[in-house]
Design a protein around this motif. Structure first.
Motif, PDB file in Angstrom:
ATOM      1  N   GLY A 664       0.821  -1.206   0.000  1.00  8.99           N
ATOM      2  CA  GLY A 664       0.000   0.000   0.000  1.00  8.99           C
ATOM      3  C   GLY A 664       0.851   1.251   0.000  1.00  8.99           C
ATOM      4  N   LEU A 665       1.951   1.213   0.744  1.00  2.00           N
ATOM      5  CA  LEU A 665       2.879   2.341   0.746  1.00  2.00           C
ATOM      6  C   LEU A 665       3.528   2.506  -0.623  1.00  2.00           C
ATOM      7  CD1 LEU A 665       4.660   4.509   2.094  1.00  2.00           C
ATOM      8  CD2 LEU A 665       6.150   2.655   2.896  1.00  2.00           C
ATOM      9  N   SER A 666       3.894   1.386  -1.257  1.00  2.00           N
ATOM     10  CA  SER A 666       4.545   1.453  -2.571  1.00  2.00           C
ATOM     11  C   SER A 666       3.680   2.179  -3.589  1.00  2.00           C
ATOM     12  CB  SER A 666       4.869   0.037  -3.065  1.00  2.00           C
ATOM     13  OG  SER A 666       5.857  -0.579  -2.264  1.00  2.00           O
ATOM     14  N   MET A 667       2.348   2.013  -3.499  1.00  2.39           N
ATOM     15  CA  MET A 667       1.451   2.695  -4.441  1.00  2.39           C
ATOM     16  C   MET A 667       1.585   4.210  -4.359  1.00  2.39           C
ATOM     17  SD  MET A 667      -2.176   0.664  -4.480  1.00  2.39           S
ATOM     18  CE  MET A 667      -2.710   1.334  -2.913  1.00  2.39           C
ATOM     19  N   CYS A 668       2.025   4.700  -3.198  1.00  2.28           N
ATOM     20  CA  CYS A 668       2.072   6.142  -2.964  1.00  2.28           C
ATOM     21  C   CYS A 668       3.363   6.781  -3.447  1.00  2.28           C
ATOM     22  CB  CYS A 668       1.931   6.432  -1.465  1.00  2.28           C
ATOM     23  SG  CYS A 668       0.465   5.715  -0.686  1.00  2.28           S
ATOM     24  N   LEU A 669       4.408   5.974  -3.654  1.00  3.04           N
ATOM     25  CA  LEU A 669       5.739   6.506  -3.912  1.00  3.04           C
ATOM     26  C   LEU A 669       5.929   6.887  -5.375  1.00  3.04           C
ATOM     27  CD1 LEU A 669       7.781   3.945  -1.801  1.00  3.04           C
ATOM     28  CD2 LEU A 669       6.953   6.205  -1.101  1.00  3.04           C
ATOM     29  N   PRO A 670       6.584   8.008  -5.641  1.00  3.15           N
ATOM     30  CA  PRO A 670       6.868   8.396  -7.029  1.00  3.15           C
ATOM     31  C   PRO A 670       7.605   7.286  -7.761  1.00  3.15           C
ATOM     32  CG  PRO A 670       7.378  10.199  -5.526  1.00  3.15           C
ATOM     33  CD  PRO A 670       7.073   9.005  -4.669  1.00  3.15           C
ATOM     34  N   GLY A 671       7.179   7.020  -8.994  1.00  2.00           N
ATOM     35  CA  GLY A 671       7.817   5.979  -9.790  1.00  2.00           C
ATOM     36  C   GLY A 671       7.130   4.635  -9.715  1.00  2.00           C
ATOM     37  N   SER A 672       6.013   4.546  -9.005  1.00  2.00           N
ATOM     38  CA  SER A 672       5.339   3.255  -8.847  1.00  2.00           C
ATOM     39  C   SER A 672       4.317   2.969  -9.943  1.00  2.00           C
ATOM     40  CB  SER A 672       4.641   3.183  -7.486  1.00  2.00           C
ATOM     41  OG  SER A 672       3.615   4.156  -7.385  1.00  2.00           O
ATOM     42  N   ALA A 673       4.183   3.863 -10.903  1.00  6.21           N
ATOM     43  CA  ALA A 673       3.195   3.694 -11.971  1.00  6.21           C
ATOM     44  C   ALA A 673       3.793   2.958 -13.168  1.00  6.21           C
ATOM     45  CB  ALA A 673       2.668   5.052 -12.425  1.00  6.21           C
ATOM     46  N   ILE A 674       2.951   2.180 -13.819  1.00  6.07           N
ATOM     47  CA  ILE A 674       3.281   1.606 -15.128  1.00  6.07           C
ATOM     48  C   ILE A 674       2.657   2.514 -16.182  1.00  6.07           C
ATOM     49  CG2 ILE A 674       2.795  -0.295 -16.726  1.00  6.07           C
ATOM     50  CD1 ILE A 674       4.956  -1.016 -14.757  1.00  6.07           C
ATOM     51  N   THR A 675       3.486   3.017 -17.093  1.00  9.52           N
ATOM     52  CA  THR A 675       2.997   3.918 -18.142  1.00  9.52           C
ATOM     53  C   THR A 675       3.392   3.364 -19.510  1.00  9.52           C
ATOM     54  OG1 THR A 675       5.022   5.252 -17.980  1.00  9.52           O
ATOM     55  CG2 THR A 675       3.131   5.933 -16.651  1.00  9.52           C
ATOM     56  N   PRO A 720      -5.672  -1.983   1.334  1.00  9.96           N
ATOM     57  CA  PRO A 720      -6.462  -0.833   0.863  1.00  9.96           C
ATOM     58  C   PRO A 720      -6.443   0.408   1.746  1.00  9.96           C
ATOM     59  CG  PRO A 720      -7.659  -2.882   0.505  1.00  9.96           C
ATOM     60  CD  PRO A 720      -6.466  -3.232   1.324  1.00  9.96           C
ATOM     61  N   PRO A 721      -6.552   0.311   3.096  1.00 13.38           N
ATOM     62  CA  PRO A 721      -6.670   1.557   3.858  1.00 13.38           C
ATOM     63  C   PRO A 721      -5.350   2.269   4.136  1.00 13.38           C
ATOM     64  CG  PRO A 721      -7.029  -0.343   5.289  1.00 13.38           C
ATOM     65  CD  PRO A 721      -6.825  -0.875   3.916  1.00 13.38           C
ATOM     66  N   LEU A 722      -4.203   1.676   3.783  1.00 14.15           N
ATOM     67  CA  LEU A 722      -2.937   2.325   4.113  1.00 14.15           C
ATOM     68  C   LEU A 722      -2.750   3.618   3.331  1.00 14.15           C
ATOM     69  CD1 LEU A 722       0.326   2.763   3.486  1.00 14.15           C
ATOM     70  CD2 LEU A 722      -0.404   2.190   5.800  1.00 14.15           C
ATOM     71  N   ALA A 723      -2.920   3.567   2.019  1.00 18.13           N
ATOM     72  CA  ALA A 723      -2.706   4.761   1.191  1.00 18.13           C
ATOM     73  C   ALA A 723      -3.642   5.916   1.568  1.00 18.13           C
ATOM     74  CB  ALA A 723      -2.840   4.411  -0.290  1.00 18.13           C
ATOM     75  N   PRO A 724      -4.955   5.673   1.755  1.00 22.94           N
ATOM     76  CA  PRO A 724      -5.808   6.804   2.141  1.00 22.94           C
ATOM     77  C   PRO A 724      -5.484   7.358   3.528  1.00 22.94           C
ATOM     78  CG  PRO A 724      -7.068   4.749   2.109  1.00 22.94           C
ATOM     79  CD  PRO A 724      -5.752   4.473   1.450  1.00 22.94           C
ATOM     80  N   ALA A 725      -5.080   6.506   4.468  1.00 21.98           N
ATOM     81  CA  ALA A 725      -4.695   7.015   5.785  1.00 21.98           C
ATOM     82  C   ALA A 725      -3.483   7.933   5.651  1.00 21.98           C
ATOM     83  CB  ALA A 725      -4.393   5.849   6.729  1.00 21.98           C
ATOM     84  N   PHE A 726      -2.509   7.500   4.854  1.00 19.22           N
ATOM     85  CA  PHE A 726      -1.316   8.316   4.591  1.00 19.22           C
ATOM     86  C   PHE A 726      -1.711   9.627   3.916  1.00 19.22           C
ATOM     87  CE2 PHE A 726       3.143   7.927   2.360  1.00 19.22           C
ATOM     88  CZ  PHE A 726       3.598   9.035   3.069  1.00 19.22           C
ATOM     89  N   ALA A 727      -2.559   9.535   2.901  1.00 18.53           N
ATOM     90  CA  ALA A 727      -3.000  10.733   2.181  1.00 18.53           C
ATOM     91  C   ALA A 727      -3.751  11.693   3.092  1.00 18.53           C
ATOM     92  CB  ALA A 727      -3.881  10.328   0.998  1.00 18.53           C
ATOM     93  N   ASN A 728      -4.563  11.146   3.977  1.00 19.27           N
ATOM     94  CA  ASN A 728      -5.337  12.003   4.882  1.00 19.27           C
ATOM     95  C   ASN A 728      -4.424  12.747   5.849  1.00 19.27           C
ATOM     96  OD1 ASN A 728      -7.779  11.320   3.710  1.00 19.27           O
ATOM     97  ND2 ASN A 728      -8.175   9.633   5.122  1.00 19.27           N
ATOM     98  N   ALA A 729      -3.340  12.108   6.277  1.00 20.13           N
ATOM     99  CA  ALA A 729      -2.384  12.800   7.144  1.00 20.13           C
ATOM    100  C   ALA A 729      -1.707  13.947   6.395  1.00 20.13           C
ATOM    101  CB  ALA A 729      -1.338  11.804   7.657  1.00 20.13           C
ATOM    102  N   ILE A 730      -1.322  13.698   5.150  1.00 18.76           N
ATOM    103  CA  ILE A 730      -0.677  14.753   4.356  1.00 18.76           C
ATOM    104  C   ILE A 730      -1.646  15.900   4.099  1.00 18.76           C
ATOM    105  CG2 ILE A 730       0.460  15.276   2.175  1.00 18.76           C
ATOM    106  CD1 ILE A 730       2.055  13.475   4.134  1.00 18.76           C
ATOM    107  N   PRO A 742       0.700   7.553  -7.925  1.00 17.91           N
ATOM    108  CA  PRO A 742       1.409   7.911  -6.701  1.00 17.91           C
ATOM    109  C   PRO A 742       1.193   9.375  -6.332  1.00 17.91           C
ATOM    110  CG  PRO A 742       2.943   7.726  -8.527  1.00 17.91           C
ATOM    111  CD  PRO A 742       1.637   7.221  -9.027  1.00 17.91           C
ATOM    112  N   PHE A 743       1.553   9.729  -5.071  1.00 15.18           N
ATOM    113  CA  PHE A 743       1.314  11.077  -4.575  1.00 15.18           C
ATOM    114  C   PHE A 743       2.070  12.118  -5.406  1.00 15.18           C
ATOM    115  CE2 PHE A 743       0.672   9.584   0.106  1.00 15.18           C
ATOM    116  CZ  PHE A 743      -0.552   9.069  -0.234  1.00 15.18           C
ATOM    117  N   LYS A 744       1.412  13.244  -5.628  1.00 16.05           N
ATOM    118  CA  LYS A 744       2.042  14.414  -6.234  1.00 16.05           C
ATOM    119  C   LYS A 744       1.658  15.624  -5.400  1.00 16.05           C
ATOM    120  CE  LYS A 744       2.169  12.663 -10.994  1.00 16.05           C
ATOM    121  NZ  LYS A 744       1.729  12.875 -12.398  1.00 16.05           N
ATOM    122  N   LEU A 745       2.645  16.228  -4.718  1.00 16.78           N
ATOM    123  CA  LEU A 745       2.349  17.359  -3.833  1.00 16.78           C
ATOM    124  C   LEU A 745       2.450  18.688  -4.560  1.00 16.78           C
ATOM    125  CD1 LEU A 745       4.105  16.328  -0.492  1.00 16.78           C
ATOM    126  CD2 LEU A 745       1.857  15.731  -1.373  1.00 16.78           C
ATOM    127  N   ALA A 746       3.191  18.728  -5.660  1.00 22.10           N
ATOM    128  CA  ALA A 746       3.376  20.004  -6.364  1.00 22.10           C
ATOM    129  C   ALA A 746       2.132  20.364  -7.152  1.00 22.10           C
ATOM    130  CB  ALA A 746       4.568  19.910  -7.286  1.00 22.10           C
TER     131      ALA A 746
END
Length: 746
Positions: A664-675, A720-730, A742-746
């Motif tokens: 779940g954390l890996s889904m959030c990290l930059p570079g985790s997408a298949i394009t 499933p709930p790890l990424a949204p919990a992380f996102a909610n904290a941010i 993955p997360f994009k803060l900019a």
């Protein structure tokens, strides 16, 4: 993977499909008595009629199904060692320990003498509820809990009967303890002593199971049976299979899915020392590839690298990720079939509204052990060695490719180094590929076992990804956070359409795996429109399936409403649960209590994040601590509250939730997408496809709600709930909700 609901909740068409599957197995395997099988130095409580073994003592048929007969599952050696056969693939989730624990509990075995091994594609090892061979959907312990208890209880009853006959006493005067039958006057006999006599006795159809309060193995934190071999490097996996005279094959796959070979110059490849053959072979989805067969991996790789190939991709779609997203956005504006259809009139007059768009990329499974399959062909027979989640499906696919009958194919299930759904494919793509290579090799005069191996690059570029999804939501709510109307659109490829699951899991054009996790448990007034475009990218279930995206959408949007109405996110969820969802409340409250949420002061720059989600009949809640450092989100601590009913092995529950949290954390990290660009996957290895590394790891603490109820799934619900919990904290820190993985803060 696979839809996870119980059979009584299955759509009618799927239920009928499974009933037909069970009926066909019943026809092929008629009811019978237990058969005597003598093993090397012991006996097996297991046999099948199509093995043409003699019936024991002419006993009449018991009426028990293959999955109910301990003969297939328990072997007791003269020294008392108990070998338990598991009906699932062990690929890191711990079933090679959990299932034997269940059986050993009712057998009353000496746990120190319990071992385990994989089953085969025989009917005995089918899922007792679904009636097909599978490992997935977090069903292993959930579906086989009662099955393995009864298997152990039946075997124990047979041992007691053997002891009673030996001592000429009433069986009611006997008891068992840690692999020993104890009788009047202190008489004792080990299971090993009684085994041969016990196996010749009739098998009881009905047995009385233990009261959970009397468990001495189930529920106790237990080290895994495979931990020593794995930690010492002695464990063998499918990729380690070595047969006499074995060759290794690597395949040049087309860069664009579905393409065929246009021109081939293999002269340089054939000149490499060790290369035995270069063969064109048909591949999955109508594609074509070139297999290089050599006497080892390295010469096969060198040979493949030396091929001069051009590809014909004129007849296939060349997907471009940026263009695909634009197409999805246009499709989201169109009318489509609806999963839910609540009244949207209140949207027009709602005091407050939220409009949101979410984007989720393709994701690769990327198990540590790449795909592989070893095939040995002899006259009229085939033998396979493979770590598979679908041994029965794969054996049938192999038989079709090789022109054999199913009973002419032997499936040796191997330990696998991860899978996350990728080793359970309805089309059996990589197993079929291995069989096509073996068939072509035999036609070319090569009569040797062939081990087909995918490289890491093959594995990441080779297709069958978690689908890309687009979500759009417009929500109307009042000042107390009461949702008045929620209009939602989901766009993404269907996993199930075109597979043998389609009849029961696609209704009104909507794939049930895409929408699982939407709306519930909150009972919101939602209209959900779904679009399933056809795209030339192979897709498949990925650990926790639809909940990988639906949980993120639901739990971040609920936090948005809580923030907008200045409500504590925990209190807000608890109010929405009401008194209808005690397991959700218990899991969330446990995470809150153990984390110190609302009680301890966080360091400056950190914030709490909360999310809770049910999947595969289990509930997992996270309370996390996160910060933003140098413009990047950082997860410091995650506390999980888990409600999976009875935890058969609390150690396995802990490790499964921790492992799921890492994914779940890996889904959030930059570079985790298949394009994709011009139809070609842009990522190829861990250098450009990100997974969480040790420097990314937070402290993860797992706490389980006590329960004696039959266990529910645990392999996937922690994700499933790890990424949204992380996102909610941010979002608490930045004031801006995250709408993309993955997360994009900019």
């Amino acid at each position: 993977m696979l839809n996870h609901i119980d059979p009584i909740e299955l759509p009618r068409a799927l239920q009928h499909m499974l009933e037909r599957e069970r009926a066909s197995e019943s026809t092929a395997l008629p009811r019978r008595s237990f058969l005597k099988v003598v093993g090397a130095g012991g006996f097996a409580l297991g046999a099948f009629p199509h093995l043409a073994m003699a019936q024991a003592n002419g006993q009449p048929a018991t009426g028990l199904k293959p999955t109910e007969q301990p003969l297939a599952f328990v072997r007791i050696a003269p020294n008392g060692e108990v070998m338990v056969t598991i009906n699932r693939l062990e690929f890191g989730q711990g079933v090679q320990t959990g299932l034997p624990m269940i059986l050993a509990e009712e057998l009353d075995a000496d746990w120190a003498k319990v071992r385990s091994q994989h089953g085969t594609a025989d009917a005995a090892y089918a899922d007792p509820l679904f009636g097909i061979h599978l490992t997935g959907g977090s069903t292993a312990i959930k579906h086989s809990y009662t099955q393995y208890r009864e298997l152990g209880a039946r075997a124990r009853a047979m041992l007691l009967s053997a002891a009673a006959a030996r001592w000429n006493v009433d069986v009611s005067t006997l008891r068992t303890q840690a692999g020993t039958v104890i009788g009047p006057g202190g008489r004792k006999a080990s299971y090993g002593e009684l085994a041969e006599a016990a196996m010749a006795l009739p098998v009881p159809e009905k047995v009385v199971l233990k009261d959970p309060k009397d468990f001495r193995i189930i529920g106790k934190p237990t080290p895994r049976l495979d931990s020593r071999a794995k930690s010492s490097g002695q464990q063998s996996f499918g990729i380690d299979v070595r047969r006499p005279g074995q060759l290794t094959a690597l395949v040049a796959h087309p860069p664009v899915f579905g393409s065929k070979v246009k021109t081939l110059d293999d002269s340089a490849a054939r000149a490499i020392k060790g290369v035995k053959a270069v063969l064109r072979v048909p591949l999955d989805r109508g594609a074509e590839g070139v297999a290089v067969i050599a006497d080892g991996y390295w010469p096969a790789k060198q040979g493949r690298d030396a091929l001069k190939l051009t590809w014909d991709d004129s007849a296939v779609e060349k997907v471009d990720s940026a263009r695909q997203l634009a197409q999805y956005r246009e499709l989201a504006k169109q009318p489509g079939p609806r999963a839910f259809d609540a009244d949207m009139a209140p949207l027009a007059t709602a005091p407050r509204t939220i409009d949101a768009e979410f984007v989720f990329p393709y994701l690769a499974h990327a198990p540590m052990e790449p795909l592989n399959c070893t095939v040995q062909l002899t006259e009229g027979r085939a033998e396979l060695w493979v770590g598979t989640q679908f041994p029965g499906v794969d054996a049938a696919a192999a038989a079709r490719v090789l022109g054999l009958k199913p009973e002419q194919v032997t499936m040796n299930v191997q330990m696998a180094g991860g899978g996350f759904g990728r080793r359970g494919l309805p089309s059996s793509d990589y197993v079929v590929e291995a069989c096509e290579i073996a068939k072509a090799a035999r036609a070319a005069g090569i009569n040797a076992p062939v081990r087909m191996v995918w490289s890491r690059e093959d594995d990441i570029k080779g297709g069958y990804y978690r689908p890309m999804h687009l979500h759009r939501a417009r929500i109307g709510f009042d000042e107390r956070g009461n949702v008045l109307a929620w209009d939602h659109v989901l766009v993404g490829q269907s996993i199930i359409t075109g597979t043998f699951f389609e009849g029961g899991m696609v209704k009104n054009g909507i794939d049930a795996t895409a929408t699982e996790g939407m709306r519930e448990p909150y009972g919101l007034p939602m209209r959900l429109t779904v679009h399933h475009p056809k795209v030339n990218v192979p897709v498949l279930w990925w650990r926790s399936v639809g909940s990988t995206h639906t949980a993120f959408v639901m739990e971040t949007l609920l936090d948005d409403i809580a923030r907008a109405t200045k409500q504590d996110p925990v209190a807000y969820r608890m109010r929405l649960f009401g008194d209808k969802h005690p397991r959700h409340r218990a899991a969330l409250q446990l995470a809150v209590d153990k984390s110190g949420y609302g009680k301890k002061q966080l360091p400056a720059g950190r914030a709490w994040g909360v999310a809770v989600h049910e999947s595969f009949s289990s509930v997992v809640a996270y309370v996390v601590e996160a910060s933003v450092k140098d413009g990047s989100p950082v997860l410091h601590r995650a506390t999980a509250g888990v409600h999976c009913n009875l935890a058969v092995n609390p150690k396995s529950v802990e490790t499964q939730v921790q492992g799921a949290a890492v994914m779940g954390l890996s889904m959030c990290l930059p570079g985790s997408a298949i394009t994709l660009k011009d139809g070609v996957v842009e990522q190829s290895n861990f250098g450009d496809f990100t997974v969480a590394r040790i420097t990314d790891m937070p402290e993860i603490n797992v706490h389980v709600v006590p329960s004696a109820d039959p266990p529910t799934g645990i392999g996937e619900p922690g994700l499933p709930p790890l990424a949204p919990a992380f996102a909610n904290a941010i979002a608490q820190l930045t004031g801006k909700p995250l709408r993309e993985l993955p997360f994009k803060l900019a």
